[in-house]
Design an enzyme around this catalytic site. Structure first.
Site, PDB file in Angstrom:
ATOM      1  N   GLY A 178       0.777  -1.231   0.000  1.00  0.00           N
ATOM      2  CA  GLY A 178       0.000   0.000   0.000  1.00  0.00           C
ATOM      3  C   GLY A 178       0.810   1.284   0.000  1.00  0.00           C
ATOM      4  O   GLY A 178       0.266   2.337  -0.324  1.00  0.00           O
ATOM      5  N   ASP A 179       2.089   1.221   0.354  1.00  0.00           N
ATOM      6  CA  ASP A 179       2.948   2.408   0.331  1.00  0.00           C
ATOM      7  C   ASP A 179       4.371   1.966   0.025  1.00  0.00           C
ATOM      8  O   ASP A 179       5.310   2.275   0.751  1.00  0.00           O
ATOM      9  CB  ASP A 179       2.864   3.150   1.673  1.00  0.00           C
ATOM     10  CG  ASP A 179       3.445   4.563   1.601  1.00  0.00           C
ATOM     11  OD1 ASP A 179       3.642   5.078   0.480  1.00  0.00           O
ATOM     12  OD2 ASP A 179       3.705   5.152   2.668  1.00  0.00           O
ATOM     13  N   LEU A 180       4.499   1.225  -1.060  1.00  0.00           N
ATOM     14  CA  LEU A 180       5.747   0.539  -1.371  1.00  0.00           C
ATOM     15  C   LEU A 180       6.682   1.442  -2.162  1.00  0.00           C
ATOM     16  O   LEU A 180       6.618   1.523  -3.383  1.00  0.00           O
ATOM     17  CB  LEU A 180       5.444  -0.735  -2.166  1.00  0.00           C
ATOM     18  CG  LEU A 180       6.620  -1.689  -2.359  1.00  0.00           C
ATOM     19  CD1 LEU A 180       7.078  -2.259  -1.022  1.00  0.00           C
ATOM     20  CD2 LEU A 180       6.241  -2.822  -3.305  1.00  0.00           C
TER      21      LEU A 180
END
Length: 269
Positions: A178-180
């Site tokens: 999700g926030d890679l």
């Protein structure tokens, strides 16, 4: 000593001199605690530490390296400290690609997540549903752009009406970090050491791939280890990168306006 540092000291019994503020931590205070036995623990603050702890356990269960959750109490999340040399070599990127493929092989039953959470001050609507283009249009693009200036909102509204033609209707419900991006990827000795700061939900695997290429340019070894992508990835990447661009614009200001403009121009919005 900050209020958060005093809370960590009271919770762990650590003296003030054993607490050190860590670099990063844009959205929450992060401290390094040097314990008397030589171990190091990372302490993070925030209103949703239980949610983050659950996500880290979910990533670990998927076989992805993550810090061990040592404890969570009263807005304090205690995590195993992971050594990180910060060298993103081609070998390290290959390991990241393989781990990302393994993560995305874990699937859910609906797009979204079981609870809502926020990226800093940007609240995310994670209501679960079966319509992927609708999820991305309503719960990511429109919801995040709602507070932006009217011209941007109107452009996003026009784009949202076209997502049924741009995005697949029902891609596999992959588990997403999700926030890679590289700031949330720890590497050591040419290997992935851990993924941190997750914002998990189930969705199209290309969301994570779009994020990892928003600020970084992984070498071919990353894609080779991850595997081939479906045709049309380039245009979908712009759609998926628009959401984190909006988030950064809201959190960090007009320095990200050019990124938003470029993406919307490329999408004809």
């Amino acid at each position: 000593m900050s209020v958060f540092a005093r809370r960590v000291a009271a919770l762990t019994g650590a003296p003030e001199e054993r607490l050190q503020r860590l670099a990063g931590g844009d959205l929450s205070e992060v401290l390094l605690l040097r314990r008397g036995d030589g171990r190091c623990t990372v302490a993070k603050g925030g209103p949703a530490v239980a949610t983050e702890a659950a996500m880290l356990r979910t990533l670990a269960a998927a076989g992805v390296p993550t810090p061990l959750v040592e404890g969570e109490h009263e807005g304090v999340l205690l995590l195993q400290h992971i050594d990180n040399d910060g060298v993103f070599s081609p070998l390290a990127w290959a390991d990241i690609g393989a781990a990302t493929r393994e993560l995305h092989a874990v699937t859910g039953e609906s797009y979204g997540w079981s609870v809502d959470y926020a990226l800093g001050s940007v609240a995310l609507d994670n209501r679960q549903r079966s319509d992927w283009p609708g999820f991305w249009a309503e719960q990511r693009l429109l919801a995040t752009a709602r507070v932006l200036d009217r011209p941007w909102r109107e452009r996003v509204e026009r784009l949202a009406k076209r997502l049924g033609d741009l995005l697949p209707p029902d891609p596999p419900l992959s588990l997403l970090h999700g926030d890679l991006w590289s700031g949330n990827i720890l590497v050591r000795d040419g290997q992935l050491a851990a993924l941190v700061d997750p914002a998990c939900y189930h969705g199209h695997s290309e969301v994570d791939l779009a994020m990892v290429t928003l600020f970084d340019a992984p070498p071919p070894e990353f894609q080779e280890a991850y595997g081939s992508l479906e045709p049309g990835w380039g245009e979908r990447r712009d759609v998926y990168q628009l959401f984190p661009a909006f988030v950064h614009l809201r959190l960090f200001g007009t320095g990200y306006a050019g990124m938003v403009e470029r993406l919307m121009d490329r999408l004809g919005a």
